[in-house]
Design a protein around this motif. Structure first.
Motif, PDB file in Angstrom:
ATOM      1  N   LEU A   1       0.843  -1.186   0.000  1.00  0.00           N
ATOM      2  CA  LEU A   1       0.000   0.000   0.000  1.00  0.00           C
ATOM      3  C   LEU A   1       0.882   1.241   0.000  1.00  0.00           C
ATOM      4  CD1 LEU A   1      -2.600  -1.181   2.680  1.00  0.00           C
ATOM      5  CD2 LEU A   1      -2.770  -1.360   0.187  1.00  0.00           C
ATOM      6  N   ASP A   2       0.263   2.409  -0.096  1.00  0.00           N
ATOM      7  CA  ASP A   2       1.045   3.644  -0.037  1.00  0.00           C
ATOM      8  C   ASP A   2       1.681   3.782   1.345  1.00  0.00           C
ATOM      9  OD1 ASP A   2       0.276   4.157  -2.585  1.00  0.00           O
ATOM     10  OD2 ASP A   2      -0.767   6.037  -2.165  1.00  0.00           O
ATOM     11  N   PRO A   3       2.866   4.403   1.424  1.00  0.00           N
ATOM     12  CA  PRO A   3       3.520   4.576   2.728  1.00  0.00           C
ATOM     13  C   PRO A   3       2.737   5.531   3.626  1.00  0.00           C
ATOM     14  CG  PRO A   3       4.700   5.776   1.030  1.00  0.00           C
ATOM     15  CD  PRO A   3       3.671   4.949   0.318  1.00  0.00           C
ATOM     16  N   VAL A   4       2.957   5.398   4.914  1.00  0.00           N
ATOM     17  CA  VAL A   4       2.253   6.179   5.929  1.00  0.00           C
ATOM     18  C   VAL A   4       3.227   7.157   6.580  1.00  0.00           C
ATOM     19  CG1 VAL A   4       1.045   6.075   8.148  1.00  0.00           C
ATOM     20  CG2 VAL A   4       0.597   4.343   6.392  1.00  0.00           C
ATOM     21  N   SER A   5       2.803   8.409   6.703  1.00  0.00           N
ATOM     22  CA  SER A   5       3.573   9.412   7.441  1.00  0.00           C
ATOM     23  C   SER A   5       2.677  10.014   8.515  1.00  0.00           C
ATOM     24  CB  SER A   5       4.072  10.526   6.514  1.00  0.00           C
ATOM     25  OG  SER A   5       4.985  10.024   5.558  1.00  0.00           O
ATOM     26  N   LEU A   6       3.259  10.310   9.665  1.00  0.00           N
ATOM     27  CA  LEU A   6       2.464  10.896  10.739  1.00  0.00           C
ATOM     28  C   LEU A   6       3.336  11.764  11.620  1.00  0.00           C
ATOM     29  CD1 LEU A   6       2.937   9.440  13.812  1.00  0.00           C
ATOM     30  CD2 LEU A   6       1.986   7.507  12.560  1.00  0.00           C
ATOM     31  N   SER A   7       2.695  12.679  12.304  1.00  0.00           N
ATOM     32  CA  SER A   7       3.339  13.439  13.372  1.00  0.00           C
ATOM     33  C   SER A   7       2.306  13.638  14.467  1.00  0.00           C
ATOM     34  CB  SER A   7       3.854  14.794  12.869  1.00  0.00           C
ATOM     35  OG  SER A   7       2.780  15.635  12.485  1.00  0.00           O
ATOM     36  N   ALA A   8       2.761  13.579  15.713  1.00  0.00           N
ATOM     37  CA  ALA A   8       1.851  13.689  16.850  1.00  0.00           C
ATOM     38  C   ALA A   8       2.549  14.431  17.981  1.00  0.00           C
ATOM     39  CB  ALA A   8       1.407  12.306  17.318  1.00  0.00           C
ATOM     40  N   ASP A   9       1.827  15.346  18.609  1.00  0.00           N
ATOM     41  CA  ASP A   9       2.364  16.089  19.746  1.00  0.00           C
ATOM     42  C   ASP A   9       2.243  15.250  21.014  1.00  0.00           C
ATOM     43  OD1 ASP A   9       2.847  18.150  18.048  1.00  0.00           O
ATOM     44  OD2 ASP A   9       1.178  19.408  18.709  1.00  0.00           O
ATOM     45  N   VAL A  10       3.305  15.249  21.805  1.00  0.00           N
ATOM     46  CA  VAL A  10       3.342  14.498  23.059  1.00  0.00           C
ATOM     47  C   VAL A  10       3.368  15.491  24.211  1.00  0.00           C
ATOM     48  CG1 VAL A  10       4.590  12.800  24.421  1.00  0.00           C
ATOM     49  CG2 VAL A  10       4.579  12.625  21.926  1.00  0.00           C
ATOM     50  N   LYS A  11       2.423  15.348  25.116  1.00  0.00           N
ATOM     51  CA  LYS A  11       2.303  16.268  26.237  1.00  0.00           C
ATOM     52  C   LYS A  11       3.043  15.733  27.459  1.00  0.00           C
ATOM     53  CE  LYS A  11      -0.436  18.693  23.665  1.00  0.00           C
ATOM     54  NZ  LYS A  11       0.043  19.946  23.039  1.00  0.00           N
ATOM     55  N   ALA A  12       3.241  16.603  28.446  1.00  0.00           N
ATOM     56  CA  ALA A  12       3.846  16.184  29.708  1.00  0.00           C
ATOM     57  C   ALA A  12       2.882  15.271  30.452  1.00  0.00           C
ATOM     58  CB  ALA A  12       4.180  17.409  30.556  1.00  0.00           C
ATOM     59  N   PRO A  13       3.400  14.352  31.281  1.00  0.00           N
ATOM     60  CA  PRO A  13       2.506  13.476  32.043  1.00  0.00           C
ATOM     61  C   PRO A  13       1.560  14.287  32.911  1.00  0.00           C
ATOM     62  CG  PRO A  13       4.784  12.741  32.221  1.00  0.00           C
ATOM     63  CD  PRO A  13       4.817  14.084  31.566  1.00  0.00           C
ATOM     64  N   ALA A  14       0.344  13.791  33.047  1.00  0.00           N
ATOM     65  CA  ALA A  14      -0.627  14.466  33.899  1.00  0.00           C
ATOM     66  C   ALA A  14      -0.170  14.405  35.346  1.00  0.00           C
ATOM     67  CB  ALA A  14      -1.999  13.810  33.750  1.00  0.00           C
ATOM     68  N   PRO A  15      -0.354  15.479  36.129  1.00  0.00           N
ATOM     69  CA  PRO A  15       0.064  15.450  37.537  1.00  0.00           C
ATOM     70  C   PRO A  15      -0.699  14.387  38.307  1.00  0.00           C
ATOM     71  CG  PRO A  15      -1.321  17.360  37.077  1.00  0.00           C
ATOM     72  CD  PRO A  15      -0.999  16.743  35.753  1.00  0.00           C
ATOM     73  N   ARG A  16       0.014  13.744  39.224  1.00  0.00           N
ATOM     74  CA  ARG A  16      -0.613  12.699  40.022  1.00  0.00           C
ATOM     75  C   ARG A  16      -1.652  13.302  40.968  1.00  0.00           C
ATOM     76  NH1 ARG A  16       1.971   7.875  39.775  1.00  0.00           N
ATOM     77  NH2 ARG A  16       4.037   7.840  38.815  1.00  0.00           N
ATOM     78  N   GLN A  17      -2.778  12.619  41.094  1.00  0.00           N
ATOM     79  CA  GLN A  17      -3.826  13.068  41.988  1.00  0.00           C
ATOM     80  C   GLN A  17      -3.562  12.553  43.394  1.00  0.00           C
ATOM     81  OE1 GLN A  17      -6.260  15.148  41.103  1.00  0.00           O
ATOM     82  NE2 GLN A  17      -5.485  15.217  39.005  1.00  0.00           N
ATOM     83  N   ASP A  18      -3.786  13.407  44.394  1.00  0.00           N
ATOM     84  CA  ASP A  18      -3.628  13.005  45.784  1.00  0.00           C
ATOM     85  C   ASP A  18      -4.835  12.177  46.195  1.00  0.00           C
ATOM     86  OD1 ASP A  18      -3.039  12.675  48.400  1.00  0.00           O
ATOM     87  OD2 ASP A  18      -2.921  14.816  48.912  1.00  0.00           O
ATOM     88  N   THR A  19      -4.584  10.875  46.433  1.00  0.00           N
ATOM     89  CA  THR A  19      -5.685   9.966  46.761  1.00  0.00           C
ATOM     90  C   THR A  19      -5.905   9.825  48.256  1.00  0.00           C
ATOM     91  OG1 THR A  19      -4.153   8.093  46.689  1.00  0.00           O
ATOM     92  CG2 THR A  19      -5.323   8.647  44.647  1.00  0.00           C
TER      93      THR A  19
END
Length: 479
Positions: free
Chosen positions: A195-213
């Motif tokens: 098939l045709d080749p695939v190209s992609l780009s994706a933004d990666v965010k910082a990990p979500a802050p841990r919730q105080d349980t």
């Protein structure tokens, strides 16, 4: 080992472990993927077959998909996760393509295929492209709907997906049709077909802050059940119209013939396959809608192309809608021209929002004049979507999120077999959250050397002391 020495070594080792722990912790959790694009032509020869003299068909774009380059489709709004430690990556994209061909005397099509919601999953050295597929079998005519079919296998070419930074970019990944994909492809191609080749780009965010349980000392007061907001009608709080004019017109503007461009002003926004005209004002009452929107799009190019559409308005009565715009061109300068008509259906508010989603639109006679006779009245134009908010808390649909502009990888890490590095993740010299792994490792090594030196000195001192008598109690350094 003497007690004092054990305490000292324990403290030093604890410091070493404390220095190393941030590096391990930074790699221990996945980070969210939000925003990005995937470009893929499916198979160029299939596109040519559909639109060629045999199938005599066409394709249309749905859910915000766009065209890019000569033959690729662009899917948008990536969401998913990325683990920089293992390289595991998964991102789902929005948008679809609907192919039709081989029209029968009854008006149906023997070739009827929709591919949508591509999802790329990568684990280790293997990748898979999943798709939602609706297809009509070319022999029996049976229609099959399948969700997230493992449609194609992706070759990473030895690329090491581990790394960091704020984005992942992969270019021209070879794609091969799977057995499941071949069945979903209505039997037009066999498993193993390139098939045709695939190209992609994706933004990666910082990990979500841990919730105080931990339990709170004082429970938060209950807000109670929200009161329903009245949405019977009246003045519009906000609104937007999304319309791409016509896909082939946009391709003509930016293609080799017109060699032109478009520019947005007065608040209009580019959504890839559509233009958004925001700032809606007007009224809604009992299924009827009258609204005006902000923004202008201007198309310019060779051969005298200069067309501006602005001050968009919509009127919906008895389930039928009309989109108007002020038109400026070398031959036309007119306000509130009825450009297209569309089927709005029974407009009813839901959650404080009144919406029309991708309603098919046809060019009017006056709209044909506005385009200088390029299209005849009745020509299918891009679908119209509109949303108006009747309450202050209602939220308009988001525009397609293409993410940041992809950049070449600064330091791709292929394996040692000399594999192709054209598809490489964007790497960063810093760790996931910017933590400097190399300086910390050097500091940890220095601490370990210091601990070893302390042990050696203490042992030499101990050997230099006279041996205690059998009846002498053990000293504090000998316990």
């Amino acid at each position: 080992m003497p007690a004092r020495l054990r305490v000292l070594v324990t403290v030093v080792c604890a410091a070493v472990l404390g220095a190393l722990l941030p590096v391990t912790a930074a790699h221990a959790e996945s980070r969210p993927v939000q925003g990005g694009r995937l470009d893929w032509g499916i198979r160029s020869s299939f596109q040519s077959y559909v639109t060629g003299p045999v199938a005599k068909g066409s394709y249309s774009l749905t859910w915000g998909a766009a065209t890019v380059g000569d033959s690729a489709f662009r899917f948008h709004s990536a969401t998913g996760t990325y683990d920089a430690a293992t390289g595991a990556f998964r991102a789902a994209f929005s948008g679809g393509v609907h192919f039709l061909g081989h029209r029968t005397s009854s008006g149906t099509y023997q070739l009827d295929l929709t591919l949508s919601r591509p999802t790329v999953s990568i684990s280790g050295s293997t990748g898979t492209l999943h798709l939602d597929v609706v297809s009509r079998a070319k022999d029996t005519g049976a229609v099959t709907t399948s969700r997230q079919v493992p449609f194609a296998s992706l070759s990473l070419g030895g690329i090491d997906m581990r790394g960091g930074g704020g984005a992942v970019a992969l270019n021209n990944l070879p794609a091969t049709l799977t057995a499941e994909g071949a069945r979903s492809f209505a039997g037009y191609y066999t498993a193993g077909t390139a098939l045709d080749p695939v190209s992609l780009s994706a933004d990666v965010k910082a990990p979500a802050p841990r919730q105080d349980t931990r339990p709170s000392g004082t429970p938060a007061p209950s807000a109670g059940s929200p009161k329903p907001t009245k949405t019977s009608g009246g003045a519009i709080r906000d609104g937007a119209v999304d319309w791409g004019v016509r896909r082939t017109f946009r391709e003509y503007v930016t293609g080799d013939i017109a060699d032109g461009e478009w520019a947005l002003s007065a608040g209009a926004r580019d959504g890839g396959a559509l233009f958004r005209f925001p700032g809606g004002e007007g009224t809604y009452e009992d299924g009827g809608l009258t609204a005006a929107f902000e923004g202008t799009v201007r198309f310019t190019g060779a051969h005298g192309l200069d067309l501006s559409l602005g001050n968009v308005r919509t009127v919906v009565e008895d389930g039928r809608g009309t989109l108007y715009a002020d038109v400026t061109s070398p031959d036309v300068k007119e306000r509130k021209v009825p450009l297209v008509t569309f089927t709005a259906g029974d407009l009813k508010p839901a959650g404080g929002l009144v919406q029309v989603t991708e309603a098919p639109a046809k060019l009017t006679a006056r709209g044909a004049e506005a385009f200088g006779g390029m299209y005849r009245a009745g020509t299918e134009m891009d679908p119209v979507s509109l949303a108006v908010a009747l309450t202050a808390d209602a939220r308009l649909p988001a525009l397609p999120d293409l993410g940041s502009e992809p950049t070449p990888s600064a330091s791709p890490r292929p394996d040692r077999t000399g594999a192709d590095t054209s598809a490489a993740p964007v790497a960063s010299t810093a760790d996931d959250d910017g933590f400097p792994a190399l300086p910390v490792s050097l500091a940890a090594g220095a601490l370990l050397l210091a601990a070893a030196a302390l042990v050696a000195v203490a042992l030499r001192r101990r050997r230099a002391r006279p041996t205690a008598s059998a009846g002498s109690p053990a000293g504090p350094d000998q316990g």
